[in-house]
Motif scaffolding. Structure first.
Motif, mmCIF file in Angstrom:
data_model
loop_
_atom_site.group_PDB
_atom_site.id
_atom_site.type_symbol
_atom_site.label_atom_id
_atom_site.label_comp_id
_atom_site.label_asym_id
_atom_site.label_seq_id
_atom_site.Cartn_x
_atom_site.Cartn_y
_atom_site.Cartn_z
ATOM 1 N N PRO A 70 -14.089 -48.605 19.892
ATOM 2 C CA PRO A 70 -15.245 -48.399 20.512
ATOM 3 C C PRO A 70 -16.062 -48.181 21.216
ATOM 4 C CG PRO A 70 -13.723 -50.956 20.080
ATOM 5 C CD PRO A 70 -12.638 -49.453 20.196
ATOM 6 N N THR A 71 -16.805 -48.537 21.126
ATOM 7 C CA THR A 71 -18.427 -47.070 21.929
ATOM 8 C C THR A 71 -17.972 -45.921 22.217
ATOM 9 O OG1 THR A 71 -17.511 -48.146 24.041
ATOM 10 C CG2 THR A 71 -18.874 -49.621 23.008
ATOM 11 N N SER A 72 -16.717 -44.963 21.946
ATOM 12 C CA SER A 72 -16.850 -43.968 21.880
ATOM 13 C C SER A 72 -17.127 -43.005 20.826
ATOM 14 C CB SER A 72 -15.135 -43.545 21.327
ATOM 15 O OG SER A 72 -14.462 -44.837 21.950
ATOM 16 N N GLY A 73 -19.188 -43.486 20.574
ATOM 17 C CA GLY A 73 -19.606 -41.867 20.682
ATOM 18 C C GLY A 73 -20.598 -41.005 21.283
ATOM 19 N N MET A 74 -19.593 -41.515 22.205
ATOM 20 C CA MET A 74 -20.779 -40.745 23.720
ATOM 21 C C MET A 74 -20.612 -38.549 23.605
ATOM 22 S SD MET A 74 -21.901 -43.630 24.700
ATOM 23 C CE MET A 74 -23.238 -43.173 25.645
ATOM 24 N N LEU A 75 -21.078 -38.447 24.107
ATOM 25 C CA LEU A 75 -20.511 -36.821 24.237
ATOM 26 C C LEU A 75 -21.416 -36.394 26.359
ATOM 27 C CD1 LEU A 75 -21.657 -33.820 22.889
ATOM 28 C CD2 LEU A 75 -23.706 -34.663 22.999
ATOM 29 N N ASN A 280 -31.778 -55.602 18.556
ATOM 30 C CA ASN A 280 -31.484 -54.080 19.844
ATOM 31 C C ASN A 280 -30.320 -53.659 18.309
ATOM 32 O OD1 ASN A 280 -29.668 -55.822 18.601
ATOM 33 N ND2 ASN A 280 -27.968 -56.175 20.347
ATOM 34 N N SER A 281 -30.533 -52.239 19.084
ATOM 35 C CA SER A 281 -29.965 -51.513 17.848
ATOM 36 C C SER A 281 -28.649 -50.260 18.831
ATOM 37 C CB SER A 281 -30.324 -50.322 17.159
ATOM 38 O OG SER A 281 -31.203 -49.668 17.866
ATOM 39 N N GLY A 282 -28.181 -49.414 18.645
ATOM 40 C CA GLY A 282 -26.927 -48.897 19.495
ATOM 41 C C GLY A 282 -26.595 -47.552 19.247
ATOM 42 N N CYS A 283 -26.006 -46.156 19.460
ATOM 43 C CA CYS A 283 -24.952 -45.200 19.041
ATOM 44 C C CYS A 283 -23.710 -45.653 18.313
ATOM 45 C CB CYS A 283 -23.959 -45.681 20.876
ATOM 46 S SG CYS A 283 -25.279 -44.799 22.184
ATOM 47 N N ALA A 284 -23.559 -44.271 17.359
ATOM 48 C CA ALA A 284 -23.020 -44.697 16.455
ATOM 49 C C ALA A 284 -21.932 -45.559 17.043
ATOM 50 C CB ALA A 284 -22.602 -43.603 16.235
ATOM 51 N N GLY A 285 -20.931 -46.305 16.528
ATOM 52 C CA GLY A 285 -20.309 -47.398 16.657
ATOM 53 C C GLY A 285 -19.777 -47.945 17.594
ATOM 54 N N CYS A 286 -20.970 -48.418 18.030
ATOM 55 C CA CYS A 286 -21.081 -49.561 19.150
ATOM 56 C C CYS A 286 -21.660 -50.964 18.483
ATOM 57 C CB CYS A 286 -22.288 -49.275 19.854
ATOM 58 S SG CYS A 286 -22.243 -50.497 21.244
ATOM 59 N N GLY A 287 -20.394 -51.296 19.402
ATOM 60 C CA GLY A 287 -20.608 -52.995 18.964
ATOM 61 C C GLY A 287 -21.929 -53.362 19.989
ATOM 62 N N ILE A 288 -22.084 -53.163 20.801
ATOM 63 C CA ILE A 288 -22.747 -53.825 21.654
ATOM 64 C C ILE A 288 -24.654 -53.816 21.286
ATOM 65 C CG2 ILE A 288 -23.713 -54.394 24.657
ATOM 66 C CD1 ILE A 288 -20.537 -52.677 24.748
ATOM 67 N N ASN A 289 -24.486 -52.757 20.907
ATOM 68 C CA ASN A 289 -26.304 -52.094 20.630
ATOM 69 C C ASN A 289 -27.062 -52.406 22.346
ATOM 70 O OD1 ASN A 289 -24.984 -51.248 18.677
ATOM 71 N ND2 ASN A 289 -25.249 -53.475 16.916
ATOM 72 N N CYS A 290 -27.505 -51.586 23.180
ATOM 73 C CA CYS A 290 -28.105 -51.979 23.908
ATOM 74 C C CYS A 290 -29.453 -51.808 24.228
ATOM 75 C CB CYS A 290 -27.516 -51.887 25.434
ATOM 76 S SG CYS A 290 -27.314 -50.092 25.463
ATOM 77 N N TRP A 291 -29.736 -50.683 22.319
ATOM 78 C CA TRP A 291 -30.998 -49.985 22.694
ATOM 79 C C TRP A 291 -32.033 -51.480 21.755
ATOM 80 C CZ3 TRP A 291 -30.399 -45.596 18.828
ATOM 81 C CH2 TRP A 291 -29.085 -44.279 19.310
ATOM 82 N N GLN A 292 -33.258 -51.329 22.982
ATOM 83 C CA GLN A 292 -34.213 -52.281 22.366
ATOM 84 C C GLN A 292 -35.721 -51.804 21.616
ATOM 85 O OE1 GLN A 292 -32.995 -55.703 23.389
ATOM 86 N NE2 GLN A 292 -31.361 -54.990 23.676
ATOM 87 N N ALA A 468 -16.302 -42.749 25.636
ATOM 88 C CA ALA A 468 -16.528 -43.709 25.672
ATOM 89 C C ALA A 468 -17.389 -44.777 26.629
ATOM 90 C CB ALA A 468 -15.303 -45.003 26.260
ATOM 91 N N CYS A 469 -18.279 -45.316 26.172
ATOM 92 C CA CYS A 469 -19.685 -45.992 27.343
ATOM 93 C C CYS A 469 -19.038 -46.755 28.063
ATOM 94 C CB CYS A 469 -20.319 -46.453 25.887
ATOM 95 S SG CYS A 469 -21.693 -47.559 27.144
ATOM 96 N N LYS A 470 -19.720 -46.514 29.326
ATOM 97 C CA LYS A 470 -18.911 -46.989 30.673
ATOM 98 C C LYS A 470 -19.525 -48.891 30.709
ATOM 99 C CE LYS A 470 -19.940 -44.370 34.405
ATOM 100 N NZ LYS A 470 -20.785 -43.463 33.501
ATOM 101 N N PHE A 471 -20.413 -49.645 30.012
ATOM 102 C CA PHE A 471 -20.563 -50.721 29.561
ATOM 103 C C PHE A 471 -19.800 -51.638 29.720
ATOM 104 C CE2 PHE A 471 -25.226 -49.523 29.299
ATOM 105 C CZ PHE A 471 -25.469 -49.483 30.403
ATOM 106 N N ILE A 472 -18.992 -51.066 28.196
ATOM 107 C CA ILE A 472 -17.497 -52.147 27.540
ATOM 108 C C ILE A 472 -16.461 -51.860 29.061
ATOM 109 C CG2 ILE A 472 -16.023 -50.219 26.976
ATOM 110 C CD1 ILE A 472 -16.767 -51.442 24.267
HETATM 111 S S1 SF4 Z 1 -24.012 -50.288 25.116
HETATM 112 FE FE1 SF4 Z 1 -25.240 -48.963 24.336
HETATM 113 S S2 SF4 Z 1 -25.230 -46.839 25.908
HETATM 114 FE FE2 SF4 Z 1 -23.304 -47.681 25.305
HETATM 115 S S3 SF4 Z 1 -23.029 -47.362 23.573
HETATM 116 FE FE3 SF4 Z 1 -23.103 -49.204 23.154
HETATM 117 S S4 SF4 Z 1 -25.615 -49.017 22.478
HETATM 118 FE FE4 SF4 Z 1 -24.747 -46.858 23.532
#
Ligand code: SF4
Length: 580
Positions: A70-75, A280-292, A468-472
């Motif tokens: 999960p949430t490992s689509g960052m760069l 909401n939507s989000g980065c590849a492979g994210c289940g949180i989807n924080c983009w608004q 990975a994404c810090k939010f998780i």
């Molecule tokens: S929580 Fe937000 S920033 Fe983090 S991976 Fe998901 S969409 Fe991207």
């Protein structure tokens, strides 16, 4: 190898040649990926000028990218920062990390300088160069729309063309590696855009084990009110912090002269949600989807931009915040530095500026016109040039984000010692000081903060290396990610081993900074925070920071981090971490 591809693409822009680097597995295990591996490759060049053609610009993914983790689509993107002179890096979402992996690479490193403005297309078949001179005046979304077509893209906008020291690299036309001015490094190489596509799968060592780790991480994510609850970031984006920070009286207002904005109730995430009817939507492979995103496709600003384009510059018009944020994304400028530079300008000039003026100054910065010619250097250089350095709210010349340090002492220390300048994400003390995770700490006390900041920096360094994404990590921990790491790579590792890697990665950054002369003199905050009160209430007293307590805790941090008294790395520690 599993997880990693074992291949890093090196592109020599001077000669338009490329080759593949295949690092030993040992380096992957020690530096993990993302920020860690980037730092390993950057170190040899760090004493050069940021615009030296040999200075590498590094795009690096992590081992978990393009897997079910999960949430490992960052760069991670890294080079030397034109704004601060420190190591400069940014972590960015979108699809680029995943596409780089699918094209068959762990990362791409650009060296040299093209003689003319070019774009680069990378896929499994190879690398193609194209003339990009026609894109010089285009915005980031125009470039993405024109070249995207099933690919992921990274480009610079007009700000980088015009020498803005806080220019960003824009990924997929909307995600921004903003801080530190990496867009300017890309522009200095005459590299206007990169587009990447691919279909390769990432080899996973044990899919069943990964499924188990994934389930554990999702269970923890779903149990987190801060992530998935009614008022969590899944529902409101990071803008959900607006009310929280405002009610704690730590909202930077009027260039940090106050910590409460009287219009905050009409500028919060709830207002954006109802006005723009967001999804909401989000980065590849994210289940949180924080983009608004609003119902008409409007991109809702992240918390820092939302706060700084309202409270910090004393603007109470929501539409202006939206427009300001859009100008920053389209022209490729960091919104935190842009807003904070304008707020310093307002304090110095004594002007309260209108919405129209705010937007026109922003454009002037991006296009280097009128006042923008001076402001494009950031608040520190601007304020120094006019003899008013006190108005620049920066650490290591980088502008402070939207959490006033007088309201969270761990944040104060975290800003001061952060290797890339004022950064709330290196240690992310908001987690324990405001969100009370994993345990609550007293936000008005320095006690124990040295150790907490050091541990958090190590964790975040490895998170940015796993990409990975810090939010998780509000709920999941390195325990679960160690299992995912082992499942993907086949390398047995514990959470403690990952922490050790994080320590190595962080220490390497301090080492790079020390090679450029950075020391304790640079690990400091502007005088305002030691001399002026924030906006108190009857129950919340926002006092100036106590200078002696701050210095004592900074000294404690140096001891815990095993630096010398001036905050410089020591040989014994460098050796024990395998850095020299
Ligand atoms: S929580 Fe937000 S920033 Fe983090 S991976 Fe998901 S969409 Fe991207």
């Amino acid at each position: 190898m599993y997880g990693w591809t074992g291949r890093i693409l090196i592109v020599d822009l001077t000669n338009r040649r490329e080759h593949i680097l295949e690092p030993e597995k040992e380096y992957y295990e020690k530096f993990i990926g993302g920020k860690g591996l980037s730092g390993l490759f950057l170190r040899e060049y760090i004493t050069r000028e940021w615009d030296d053609p040999e200075m590498p610009l590094i795009f690096m993914t992590g081992p978990l990218v393009n897997t079910a983790s999960p949430t490992s689509g960052m760069l991670s993107i890294m080079s030397k920062s034109p704004l601060t002179g420190t190591v400069g890096d940014g972590i960015v979402g979108g699809k680029l990390g995943t596409m780089i992996k699918r094209a068959g690479y762990d990362g791409i490193i650009f060296t040299g300088k093209s003689h003319a403005k070019i774009g680069i297309s990378i896929n499994e078949e190879g690398v193609k160069y194209s003339d990009a001179s026609g894109f010089a005046d285009c915005s980031a979304s125009e470039i993405h729309e024109s070249i995207g077509d099933g690919c992921s893209t990274a480009c610079t906008g007009q700000a980088a063309e015009n020498g803005v020291l806080f220019s960003s690299i824009v990924v997929d036309g909307c995600c921004v590696a903003g801080r530190n001015g990496l867009g300017l490094v890309m522009a200095s190489k005459n590299l206007k855009f990169m587009k990447v596509s691919g279909d390769k799968e990432t080899k996973v060592y044990d899919s069943k084990l990964l499924e188990k780790a994934q389930e554990e991480i999702f269970r923890l994510t779903n149990a987190s009110p801060a992530l998935m609850g009614e008022f969590g970031i899944s529902n409101f984006g990071t803008g959900t912090f607006y009310d929280l920070i405002s009610s704690r009286r730590m909202m930077p207002t009027d260039n940090f002269r106050k910590t409460y904005f009287e219009h905050s109730d009409s500028m919060n995430a709830y207002i954006y949600k109802t006005k723009y009817k967001t999804e909401n939507s989000g980065c590849a492979g994210c289940g949180i989807n924080c983009w608004q995103t609003g119902e008409n496709g409007e991109s809702i600003p992240e918390y820092d931009s939302m706060a700084h384009f309202s409270a910090l510059v004393m603007n109470s018009d929501l539409e202006t915040v939206m427009k300001a944020d859009k100008i920053c994304t389209e022209t490729g400028m960091d919104p935190v530095s842009a807003a904070a530079t304008i707020s310093a300008y307002m304090e110095i000039s004594g002007d309260k500026i209108s919405s129209d003026k705010l937007l026109s100054i922003l454009k002037d910065i991006a296009f280097s016109k009128d006042e923008g010619e001076k402001l494009k250097k950031g608040s520190y250089r601007y304020a120094k040039d006019v003899g008013k350095e006190h108005a620049s709210m920066t650490v290591k010349n980088m502008e402070i984000p939207a959490y006033d340090p007088r309201g969270a002492y761990g944040m104060a220390l975290g800003y001061a010692v952060s290797a890339r300048g004022a950064c709330h994400l290196r240690a992310f003390p908001i987690s324990h000081e405001i969100l009370r995770k994993p345990v609550a700490t007293d936000r008005f006390s320095f006690s124990g903060k040295a150790r907490i900041i050091k541990i958090s920096e190590d964790i975040n360094a490895v998170v940015d290396s796993l990409t990975a994404c810090k939010f998780i990590f509000f709920n999941a921990t390195l325990e679960e990610y160690a299992k995912a790491f082992t499942a993907v790579t086949g390398v047995e590792i514990s959470a403690q081993d990952l922490m050790k890697a994080g320590e190595r990665i962080d220490y390497n950054e301090r080492y790079m900074n020390s090679l450029n002369g950075f020391d304790a003199n640079d690990d400091d905050l502007p005088d305002r925070f030691f001399n002026e009160e924030g906006s108190s209430t009857e129950t919340i007293k926002v006092k100036p920071l106590n200078r002696k307590e701050f210095l004592d805790e900074r000294a404690a941090y140096y001891r815990v981090r095993e630096l010398d008294e001036e905050g410089r790395p020591v040989d014994n520690k460098l050796k024990s971490l395998g850095l020299i």
